[in-house]
Design an enzyme around this catalytic site. Sequence first.
Site, PDB file in Angstrom:
ATOM      1  N   GLU A 137      53.942  11.091  22.103  1.00 35.64           N
ATOM      2  CA  GLU A 137      52.955  12.176  22.254  1.00 35.64           C
ATOM      3  C   GLU A 137      52.390  12.387  23.662  1.00 35.64           C
ATOM      4  O   GLU A 137      52.196  11.633  24.490  1.00 35.64           O
ATOM      5  CB  GLU A 137      51.774  11.656  21.325  1.00 35.64           C
ATOM      6  CG  GLU A 137      51.858  11.349  20.019  1.00 35.64           C
ATOM      7  CD  GLU A 137      50.661  10.909  19.051  1.00 35.64           C
ATOM      8  OE1 GLU A 137      49.643  11.009  19.397  1.00 35.64           O
ATOM      9  OE2 GLU A 137      50.804  10.589  18.065  1.00 35.64           O
ATOM     10  N   SER A 165      44.175  14.787  12.557  1.00 34.02           N
ATOM     11  CA  SER A 165      43.843  14.761  11.082  1.00 34.02           C
ATOM     12  C   SER A 165      42.503  14.275  10.973  1.00 34.02           C
ATOM     13  O   SER A 165      41.821  14.729   9.834  1.00 34.02           O
ATOM     14  CB  SER A 165      45.006  13.772  10.230  1.00 34.02           C
ATOM     15  OG  SER A 165      44.955  12.590  10.734  1.00 34.02           O
ATOM     16  N   ARG A 195      50.346   6.061  12.373  1.00 34.15           N
ATOM     17  CA  ARG A 195      50.768   6.018  13.694  1.00 34.15           C
ATOM     18  C   ARG A 195      52.436   6.456  13.597  1.00 34.15           C
ATOM     19  O   ARG A 195      53.077   6.252  12.796  1.00 34.15           O
ATOM     20  CB  ARG A 195      50.571   4.406  14.168  1.00 34.15           C
ATOM     21  CG  ARG A 195      49.334   4.081  14.276  1.00 34.15           C
ATOM     22  CD  ARG A 195      48.999   4.658  15.766  1.00 34.15           C
ATOM     23  NE  ARG A 195      47.663   4.168  16.160  1.00 34.15           N
ATOM     24  CZ  ARG A 195      46.630   4.658  16.313  1.00 34.15           C
ATOM     25  NH1 ARG A 195      46.551   5.944  15.471  1.00 34.15           N
ATOM     26  NH2 ARG A 195      45.310   4.140  16.888  1.00 34.15           N
ATOM     27  N   HIS A 230      48.085  15.050  16.336  1.00 39.48           N
ATOM     28  CA  HIS A 230      47.287  13.935  16.200  1.00 39.48           C
ATOM     29  C   HIS A 230      45.785  14.304  16.227  1.00 39.48           C
ATOM     30  O   HIS A 230      44.705  13.775  16.823  1.00 39.48           O
ATOM     31  CB  HIS A 230      47.419  12.797  17.534  1.00 39.48           C
ATOM     32  CG  HIS A 230      47.145  11.614  17.043  1.00 39.48           C
ATOM     33  ND1 HIS A 230      47.626  10.468  17.644  1.00 39.48           N
ATOM     34  CD2 HIS A 230      46.077  11.079  16.295  1.00 39.48           C
ATOM     35  CE1 HIS A 230      47.052   9.343  17.390  1.00 39.48           C
ATOM     36  NE2 HIS A 230      46.327   9.725  16.385  1.00 39.48           N
ATOM     37  N   ASP A 273      51.384  14.260  11.754  1.00 41.68           N
ATOM     38  CA  ASP A 273      50.349  14.398  12.708  1.00 41.68           C
ATOM     39  C   ASP A 273      50.470  13.440  13.935  1.00 41.68           C
ATOM     40  O   ASP A 273      49.698  13.478  14.851  1.00 41.68           O
ATOM     41  CB  ASP A 273      48.953  14.114  12.072  1.00 41.68           C
ATOM     42  CG  ASP A 273      47.726  14.327  12.653  1.00 41.68           C
ATOM     43  OD1 ASP A 273      47.740  15.476  13.405  1.00 41.68           O
ATOM     44  OD2 ASP A 273      46.932  13.614  12.974  1.00 41.68           O
ATOM     45  N   VAL A 298      49.985  10.379   8.667  1.00 42.91           N
ATOM     46  CA  VAL A 298      48.685  10.361   9.326  1.00 42.91           C
ATOM     47  C   VAL A 298      48.284   9.004   9.737  1.00 42.91           C
ATOM     48  O   VAL A 298      47.237   8.802  10.334  1.00 42.91           O
ATOM     49  CB  VAL A 298      47.667  10.838   8.467  1.00 42.91           C
ATOM     50  CG1 VAL A 298      47.799  12.246   8.169  1.00 42.91           C
ATOM     51  CG2 VAL A 298      47.501  10.127   7.252  1.00 42.91           C
TER      52      VAL A 298
END
Length: 305
Positions: free
Chosen positions: A242, A263, A213, A261, A237, A211
Amino acid sequence: MEPIESVASVRYADAGELPSALRGADALFVYDFLSKAVPGAWHAADRLRWLHIASAGVDPVMFPELRDSDVVLTNSRGVFDAAIAEYVLGLVIAFAKDFAGSLRLQQQRTWRHRETERVAGTSALVVGTGPIGRAIARLLRAVGMRVAGAGRSARQADPDFGDVVASDDLARHLPGFDVVVAVAPLTEHTRGMFDAGAFAAMREGARFVNVGRGELVVTADLVSALREGRLSGAALDVFEQEPLPPESPLWTMENVLVSAHMSGDVVGWRNALVELFADNFARWCDGRPLRNVVDKHLGYVPSSR
């Protein structure tokens, strides 16, 4: 933003408009924390004194010109701590109780009795000892897990982690834990820290949660560790790229939980980010110390502990 608009000239800009908006600006609020526009517009920052980013991580704006300048950098530390900790606890429980397996069986209308695991009595290493890591440690301890931290320097008798091991010595300590949670800031020292060597060092059957990077992890090495059964599962996450590309094998691996992404993004998080900036803006106008001043050479806000 209304309290700020009442006392200052506020310009709103997208990436293309940023160079023009930066000219003559004293402060910059990077609300889109994933934006890569600031380095390219930096030449126009002719009087900038303060930059605030709407995230805990500051890696999107840690380019050499900012690092070497007199511009003060602050982040949004404190907004996401409890939400991310709850998310991590939920993932740990979801794995232990095989909620994903139950959902798959429900969708197939298949009645299959299984045994699940206890969470209490297992162990977790939280890699990253800032406020988010501390919040995670407190919740995991609350359900009976043995928790330790990994940070810049080793120490004992920490109020949240108990023992903290040095991240530089991470591989030696990884075999001792059932769950490894990555929440470290992204710096030149942490980029790619979870590679083939780190995954090989983990306890066989351990689970990995990221959670922090995406760039903390060498994705190909993680996929290999999962396919070869060295890890029994991963909850991710954040990712090196991305959105996660549709062709990524992570999408279809039964022992992987993927989220977008999110959380820390609970109801009201956007308002909380702006409220923090508004509070810091009032401090800045009054000449009071700013909250969350980042050490630009470390890449994060130094801990008081």
